[in-house]
Enzyme design. Structure first.
Site, short mmCIF file in Angstrom:
data_model
loop_
_atom_site.label_atom_id
_atom_site.label_comp_id
_atom_site.label_asym_id
_atom_site.label_seq_id
_atom_site.Cartn_x
_atom_site.Cartn_y
_atom_site.Cartn_z
N CYS A 23 72.00 37.26 58.84
CA CYS A 23 70.99 36.40 58.24
C CYS A 23 70.91 35.18 59.15
O CYS A 23 71.90 34.44 59.28
CB CYS A 23 71.41 36.00 56.83
SG CYS A 23 70.35 34.73 56.12
N ARG A 67 62.62 34.49 54.45
CA ARG A 67 62.97 33.75 53.22
C ARG A 67 62.45 32.31 53.26
O ARG A 67 62.77 31.56 54.19
CB ARG A 67 64.50 33.77 53.05
CG ARG A 67 64.99 33.08 51.77
CD ARG A 67 66.49 33.36 51.53
NE ARG A 67 66.75 34.78 51.54
CZ ARG A 67 67.57 35.40 52.39
NH1 ARG A 67 68.25 34.72 53.28
NH2 ARG A 67 67.70 36.71 52.34
N CYS A 87 72.30 17.14 58.06
CA CYS A 87 73.10 17.64 56.95
C CYS A 87 73.77 16.57 56.10
O CYS A 87 74.43 15.67 56.61
CB CYS A 87 74.14 18.62 57.47
SG CYS A 87 74.99 19.50 56.13
N CYS A 106 75.87 17.94 62.59
CA CYS A 106 74.47 18.37 62.40
C CYS A 106 73.67 17.20 61.81
O CYS A 106 73.97 16.76 60.68
CB CYS A 106 74.42 19.58 61.48
SG CYS A 106 75.63 20.84 61.97
N CYS A 137 74.62 33.86 47.53
CA CYS A 137 75.09 33.36 48.83
C CYS A 137 76.02 32.17 48.64
O CYS A 137 75.67 31.19 47.99
CB CYS A 137 73.88 32.95 49.67
SG CYS A 137 74.34 32.26 51.26
N CYS A 166 76.33 37.30 50.20
CA CYS A 166 76.17 36.67 51.51
C CYS A 166 77.11 35.47 51.57
O CYS A 166 77.38 34.83 50.55
CB CYS A 166 74.72 36.24 51.68
SG CYS A 166 74.41 35.40 53.23
N CYS A 181 82.51 17.73 56.33
CA CYS A 181 82.45 18.70 57.43
C CYS A 181 82.61 17.98 58.77
O CYS A 181 81.98 16.96 59.02
CB CYS A 181 81.10 19.42 57.38
SG CYS A 181 80.98 20.70 58.66
#
Ligand code: SAM
Ligand code: DTB
Ligand code: SF4
Length: 312
Positions: free
Chosen positions: A192, A264, A63, A60, A100, A132, A56
């Site tokens: 979400c 959640r 991550c 972040c 998801c 999702c 990616c």
């Protein structure tokens, strides 16, 4: 007063902070009362699948999938639709009601890969589960196409407060995040949106995140609360874990300020005991991720979850 009048969208950060820092029993009692009045009492079971893993371009700091850090993860290109289809049916057979799909993209690509994602959504929809996706930044037309394919909700987290955000991620801004969330709303897709605890944020940052979420109108239909899963090779590999009472306070406060949203218990649930999780459910949590894996890290065993759920 009807329900909608009691649901507020004008919370101030100070109010949210004060709630979160109430005497613990007072806070928990208030959250329980709100949960009894408004919250769905079942615990929704969601299954995650990483349909495009790693490499990616975003940075972040938490991550495993960011190309900026040397982690143990091996990148995987976009998965075949057939594989997604069988994972979805398996999730359904295991009792999940929501599926998801996550992709390590900065933003949704256009062209054949997007068409493949639309096909995945159509296939998952056929199982009858909620669908999702979390695919990075998105434009309204892409979200509309996903909605037409059967998407229920789009996950896009704010992660932390506006001020703390740039110490965690520099490759995009808080406003970029808010733009995608607004586009999801405009496209008629549920929102979400949640965050992560344990990234060196203060209690004021946590109150800031909950204020951002609870001043949205409507509130996000679901709010994932993640505990940081420290990943070797990332700048947060040695982050300190969050004391349970702070996690519980965050869950309880989320329930009070967003009475009807699904709250959640997300990443990091593996670190909680069954008793701690049950305490979270009693003050407002009403959704979990089930299955062996989250996106790239291990989750709670099915067997352990089955035993906990049947004990409820
Ligand atoms: N790439 C997309 C994006 O960032 O929107 C979707 C996938 S991303 C992995 C989804 C969310 O997972 C992140 O927003 C973050 O809140 C959460 N997450 C990722 N890594 C995590 C970790 N190590 N611990 C806890 N939560 C994490
Ligand atoms: C969310 O807030 N948490 C989920 C889901 N939304 C996509 C992802 C958690 C990822 C945890 C780290 C991993 O497995 O890579
Ligand atoms: Fe990429 Fe999402 Fe991981 Fe950030 S959280 S590095 S955007 S996969």
């Amino acid at each position: 007063m009807d329900t909608t009048e009691k649901i507020r969208h004008n919370w101030t950060r100070q109010e949210v902070f004060d709630l979160m820092n109430l005497d613990l029993e007072t806070l928990l009692a208030r959250a329980r009362a709100v949960h009894q009045e408004f919250g769905a009492k079942d615990v929704q079971q969601c299954v995650l699948l990483s349909v495009k893993t790693g490499a990616c371009p975003e940075d972040c700091k938490y991550c495993s999938q960011s190309a900026h850090y040397k982690t143990e993860l091996s990148p995987e290109p976009l998965m075949d639709v057939e594989k997604v289809k069988s994972a979805a049916w398996e999730a359904k057979e295991n009792g999940a009601t929501r599926f998801c799909m996550g992709a390590a993209w900065r933003s949704i690509p256009r062209g054949p890969r997007f068409n493949a994602v639309l096909e995945m959504v159509r296939e998952v929809k056929k199982t009858g589960m909620e669908v999702c996706c979390t695919l990075g930044m998105a434009e309204e037309d892409q979200l509309k196409a996903l909605k037409e394919a059967g998407l229920t909700a789009y996950n896009h987290n704010l992660d932390t407060s506006r001020e703390h955000y740039s110490t965690v991620i520099t490759s995009r801004t808080y406003d970029d995040r808010l733009r995608t969330l607004a586009a999801a709303r405009k496209a008629g897709v549920q929102v979400c949106c949640g965050g992560i605890l344990g990234m060196g944020e203060t209690l004021w940052d946590r109150a800031g995140l909950l204020t951002e979420l609870s001043t949205m109108n409507p509130h996000p239909e679901s709010v994932p609360i993640n505990l940081l899963v420290p990943i070797e090779g990332t700048p947060m590999e040695t982050a300190k874990s969050v004391p349970f009472d702070e996690f519980l306070r965050t869950v309880a406060t989320a329930r009070i300020v967003m009475p009807k949203s699904r709250v959640r218990l997300s990443a990091g649930r593996n670190e909680l005991t069954d008793e701690q999780q049950l305490q979270c459910f009693s003050v407002g949590a009403n959704s979990i991720f089930v299955g062996e894996k989250l996106l790239t890290t291990p989750n709670v065993d099915w067997e352990r979850d089955r035993a906990m759920i049947t004990s409820m």
